[in-house]
Design a protein around this motif. Sequence first.
Motif: not given
Length: 639
Positions: A399-402, A565-576, A584-586, A623-627
């Motif tokens: 269960g990890a999209y990344i 995308f918030r849930d599935e981000s691995c958190g490794q890099c700051v931009p993501c 999500e907050e916005a 690609t998190a912003w595409n849709a």
Amino acid sequence: MDLRFGDSKPTDEERAAVDALLGPPESSWEGADRSDADLRWARGGRAARDRRDLLLPGLHALNDRVGWISEGGLDYLCRRLTVPPSEAYGVATFYAMFSVRPRPATVLHVCTDLACAAAGAPKLCEAAEARLGPGSGVKVERAPCLGLCERAPAALVIRAGESARPAFEDEVRSGPKGGPGAQLPGNGFEKGRRGRRTAVCAPATPDTAVQAATTPENAPEEPAAALAVPQAPDPRLLLLGRVGTVDPAGLDDYRAHGGYTALRRAFALGPAGVIREVTDSGLLGRGGAAFPTGRKWQATASQPDHPHYLVCNADESEPGTFKDRVLMEGDPYALVEAMTVAAYATGARHGYLYLRGEYPRALVRMEHAITQARARGLLGDDILGQGFSFDLEIRRGAGAYICGEETALFNSIEGFRGEPRSKPPFPVEKGLFGRPTVANNVETLVNVLPILTLGAQAYAAIGTGASTGPKLFCVSGSVARPGIYELPFGATLGELLTLAGVRDGLRAVLLGGAAGGFVRPDELDIPLTFEGTREAGTTLGSGVVMAFDDTVPLPRLLLRIAEFFRDESCGQCVPCRVGTVRQEEALHRIAARTGADAAADITLLREVGRAMRDASICGLGQTAWNAVESAIDRLGAYE
């Protein structure tokens, strides 16, 4: 290396689960009873470290037997593999299907992603939670896409515990001597050596979901894979022609319908000839990146460093994608043959099939196909008497999209957190275990079979000049006949939706899944090719086509994409890591506001989206912003 083991002890069940995978411990350094010999020397350290790649299977063994991973169980697994507990804890908490906190043995996973959300999944969750209270022994969890979009809303029941292997599984794994094997079970209830029981419930209602959770052995029968292919049975289909026609358990039936013809031709052509055929066919990767397959194979085959590895990426986790599941459930031997061809061409002697943890039926079908192929001399040493040796094994995801990103998948197999690696070096140079590796998804590999049986020129004549061959499309949402469709590249979006029976009131179509983009109902003449969608300002991706009518609230849909995308981000890099949270907050802030009131947050969304696209390490952040962007610009989502 600082191991820092704690004082917690494994239970007998946890110890048995780990020992069933790794064998009994050889010394007290690995968890056995202390002996005088152990005071004189330490044994097993280097050999145990070489088995680091068994960490993920070990976590599965604990989770399958007990339902969660305790500190004592994790410590015992770490002793056996000489892995620091802190690192193992980081791996265990990386995957959504594992839990390091106590939970009931039975978990009801209810998909709340795009297709299921549009089909009423939130109400299904509420009803299930109301009926399965604290005393039921069942935990209801909201899950990302389960890969059952054609039967939305979907639920998956997983019950942990030790269970005896049923008679059917013994037959399925061995089969009559010299025969094709027993018929596989038709329902979604599976149990076996892992000690877990699973039941698929789709389309789910509160009644069927509760029944599956409380008595999985009485769960409604799961439909055959052919029902996910509205065109089946149709022998004219190149990729889906055997689905619904051939017994997925029968190796002889597969061979009677053209199976292993491609492998025999591969042996006649030689490795270089196979690569030349794949290159001349123009086959592009079907996982979304559309990289030329022949070039990837050639680059791997030419590497002097050995061994070479082959990895099949069957961890399709993009919301709306389920084509690989249907292929593995309905035509498993085709994937085994295709992997053998790919290994022969690239010089690999060992392969890995990285399979989604949410696909219990596909797991049983592929295990059976591999066992039968091995028993009949189609895997292992000296395949078909050609002096070529190749074998493969299955590794379950959790269960990890990344992990759909190839280097994250390598890390997952190796026993580390599934975080992407920086490139270069590229996988063809240093991939799995630091060796040259070719990685393809299921659809890409299965396309190799018609290339060899038809010939590169005939295959390239299908489709368009830049996008050759057939393509599988996963159609779901507001259509009358959801499922997998096989069409030649070049068919239009409108033609595909006509086949699927699009409903009145079409509001938008999402191409490429959560990482793709929306198009309007007046843009259905877009050709379904890599270049055609690119010219139209969108993407084909892995072939996801999700239709939404005017009953689906678009702002809520975009918010679910941002949550994903918030849930599935691995958190490794700051931009993501930061950008997906800010996105999500916005969207939460503007969910109830439109027009001028939302202008400031839309401006912020654009800035965050550009930062993610330009600076993220891998495709998830890029690609998190595409849709969201396409919904704002093409659909006027917040006007």
